[in-house]
Design a protein around this motif. Sequence first.
Motif: not given
Length: 472
Positions: A249, A253, A309, A312, A319-320, A323, A326
């Motif tokens: 994951k 990112t 952002d 995605l 995968y939130q 993320l 980021m």
Amino acid sequence: MKIRQLLSNFSYTIFSNFVTLGVSTILILIVPKLIGIKAYGYWQLYMFYTSYAGVLAFGWIDDIYLRFGGWQYDELDKTLFHSQFLMILMSQLVISFFVFIYSLFNSDANMKFIFQMFAICLVLYNMRVFILYVLQDTNRIREYALINSIGRVIYFILAIVILLVGVRKYKPLIIADLIGRTTALFFGIYAIRDIVFLKLSTFYWSFYEAWLNISVGIKLLVANFAGLLIIGVVRYGIQMFWGVSVFGKVSLTLNISNLLMTFISAISLVLYPVLRRMSRQKAKNIYLDIREILMIVLFFGMFLYYPIDYLLPIWLPKYQDSLVYMALLFPMCIYQGKFELLVNTFLKTFRYEKALLNINLISLLISVVVTAFNVFFIHNLTVLMFSIILILWVQSSLGEFYLTKQLNISILGDIFLETVIVISFMLSGWLLTFPQNIAGYGFTFCFYVWIKRRKIGKGINYLKLNIGKQAQ
């Protein structure tokens, strides 16, 4: 063949890197969507290990890059390069054999497979790098770009076919990567066939040349290795403490945050042989102008964060939770881009490999201490993500302080202003939502452009007049 040749070289490398960027972007978006978090983690682990394959050449190839930058291809001693090519190939086959034997003692079937594929990859990787360095040093950028692209395109086609037929495992993707690398190597061998395919009787054991390359190139190798480990230590800490799934994951990112580096690499590989042909004084004068233009490009590139952002997490909801980092990691491209294009390129041009080594070792030490403290005491992934930017800031700033000291110029005010802009971006991305975050950063960016407007125009005009004259 002045500025036109330089622009032609830029177009080849930008196209090549655009292909690489396109392949990487599509695979970054599609693969984690289809193969599952743990499988994606193993795939990223293989990619992580292959990024260190160059270390196993022990600086042998690196010094070739340093010593022959700026030469014409016809000036090379073909017999010497033929012998070096075969000796490097033999050394890589021996090392690959020992890596393969090591893999047999691993009880984890997945890790055994990854190490075995890495054993194959390191031969393909280092022999291709030898060829690419020869082409880059001698300004054969068109062939360089083709070889750099073809392997990624083959890999991309095979990966898409694998996914379309319903395969959801990571192992076929790794095999596809190796097929792409093999194809690129064959194209590279053809490009320098008058070096590779000499008569066997022309080969000789050039141990002195090998020792000369290794003894000098080892500094650049260790410097590059330390540079890779700066982020690698953090990623390894994540894998060891949080597991393969979280590693995958976070790798997603990091990959997204690093996409802009594709274009920076394109510029740096063209710039190096051009700078090697310049007088030392002229290369010094051109540093600030390149810097002004680079920073505008990098800060403008940060606007890519906002659509990414927004879109995605919708595309990759699994995968939130990673993320969200980021906003902290996207400025990687600022510091890595500045270090790669400015510090790295100019230090190599002036042959300050020892300084580059010291800068990277200091940054690596900080990375080890910060990662160990987090893994064993804090156990906070957010703090670890923020530490990546902090470490890269230290590396970039140390490099620029040393370089500008040698050039007798001061950029302390510029570094302070750029740090304020990066902090503004991170805070707005972390604390605000769209459209407030883009408005906040947009205002900061416009303010920066207004301050730098005259220097940017001056820099563009100076580069037109001076870099073009060195393009051959």
